[in-house]
Design a protein around this motif. Structure first.
Motif, mmCIF file in Angstrom:
data_model
loop_
_atom_site.group_PDB
_atom_site.id
_atom_site.type_symbol
_atom_site.label_atom_id
_atom_site.label_comp_id
_atom_site.label_asym_id
_atom_site.label_seq_id
_atom_site.Cartn_x
_atom_site.Cartn_y
_atom_site.Cartn_z
ATOM 1 N N LYS A 65 0.816 -1.223 0.000
ATOM 2 C CA LYS A 65 0.000 0.000 0.000
ATOM 3 C C LYS A 65 0.845 1.267 0.000
ATOM 4 O O LYS A 65 0.595 2.185 -0.792
ATOM 5 C CB LYS A 65 -0.949 -0.002 1.195
ATOM 6 N N ASP A 66 1.864 1.340 0.868
ATOM 7 C CA ASP A 66 2.690 2.555 0.941
ATOM 8 C C ASP A 66 3.412 2.820 -0.378
ATOM 9 O O ASP A 66 3.497 3.960 -0.836
ATOM 10 C CB ASP A 66 3.703 2.456 2.080
ATOM 11 N N THR B 137 0.860 3.988 -3.014
ATOM 12 C CA THR B 137 0.446 5.368 -2.752
ATOM 13 C C THR B 137 1.538 6.345 -3.171
ATOM 14 O O THR B 137 1.265 7.380 -3.785
ATOM 15 C CB THR B 137 0.106 5.545 -1.259
ATOM 16 N N THR B 138 2.794 6.001 -2.857
ATOM 17 C CA THR B 138 3.925 6.856 -3.225
ATOM 18 C C THR B 138 4.033 6.991 -4.740
ATOM 19 O O THR B 138 4.173 8.097 -5.269
ATOM 20 C CB THR B 138 5.246 6.281 -2.653
#
Length: 147
Positions: free
Chosen positions: A48-49, A52-53
């Motif tokens: 997820k991170d 998103t980035t």
């Protein structure tokens, strides 16, 4: 919901619009260049991170970030024999040198295969007086057949 294929197309368009390179995206998510490129083209799920980035850098929405996280159906070729010239040349290399590679793996390692799961890939340009060269490294774990 955006599909992985639609997200990949959005990435390619956003790269042109923003001028961001694959290397910059890989650095931002902290993953290898080839893995990041493949993930953003729909071949790997992203955490997820990282998703998103990447979406933020490419100025893409949450729906695309969500698509980056989906489990893919791997394999990106639309036909058995690829028609894109770059991809076709790789197909041609396997057609011509595949039996040689297989024989050399068996002779040097034994009866087994090279993993495409435990795998690393590198692509780089190397200057050469006769014209620049492309060096592609396929680095897969050796997996012996177990009978």
């Amino acid at each position: 919901m955006v599909s992985k294929h639609e997200a990949a197309e959005a990435v390619r368009e956003a790269k042109v619009r923003t001028g961001i390179t694959w290397a910059q995206l890989a650095e931002a998510v902290g993953k290898p260049l080839a893995w990041t490129t493949a993930a953003l083209l729909g071949q790997h799920p992203m955490e997820k991170d990282d998703a998103t980035t990447a979406a933020a850098l490419l100025e893409l929405g949450d729906d695309v970030a969500m698509a980056f996280q989906l489990q893919p159906s791997r394999g990106a070729l639309e036909s058995a024999v690829p028609v894109d010239p770059t991809i076709y040349r790789l197909y041609e290399v396997v057609q011509v040198y595949g039996p040689t590679i297989k024989e050399l793996i068996h002779e040097q390692c034994g009866d087994g295969i090279m993993s495409a799961i435990n795998f690393r890939l590198d692509v780089r340009r190397v200057p050469d007086p006769a014209g620049d060269r492309v060096v592609i490294t396929l680095d897969g774990k050796y997996l012996p057949y177990q009978w």
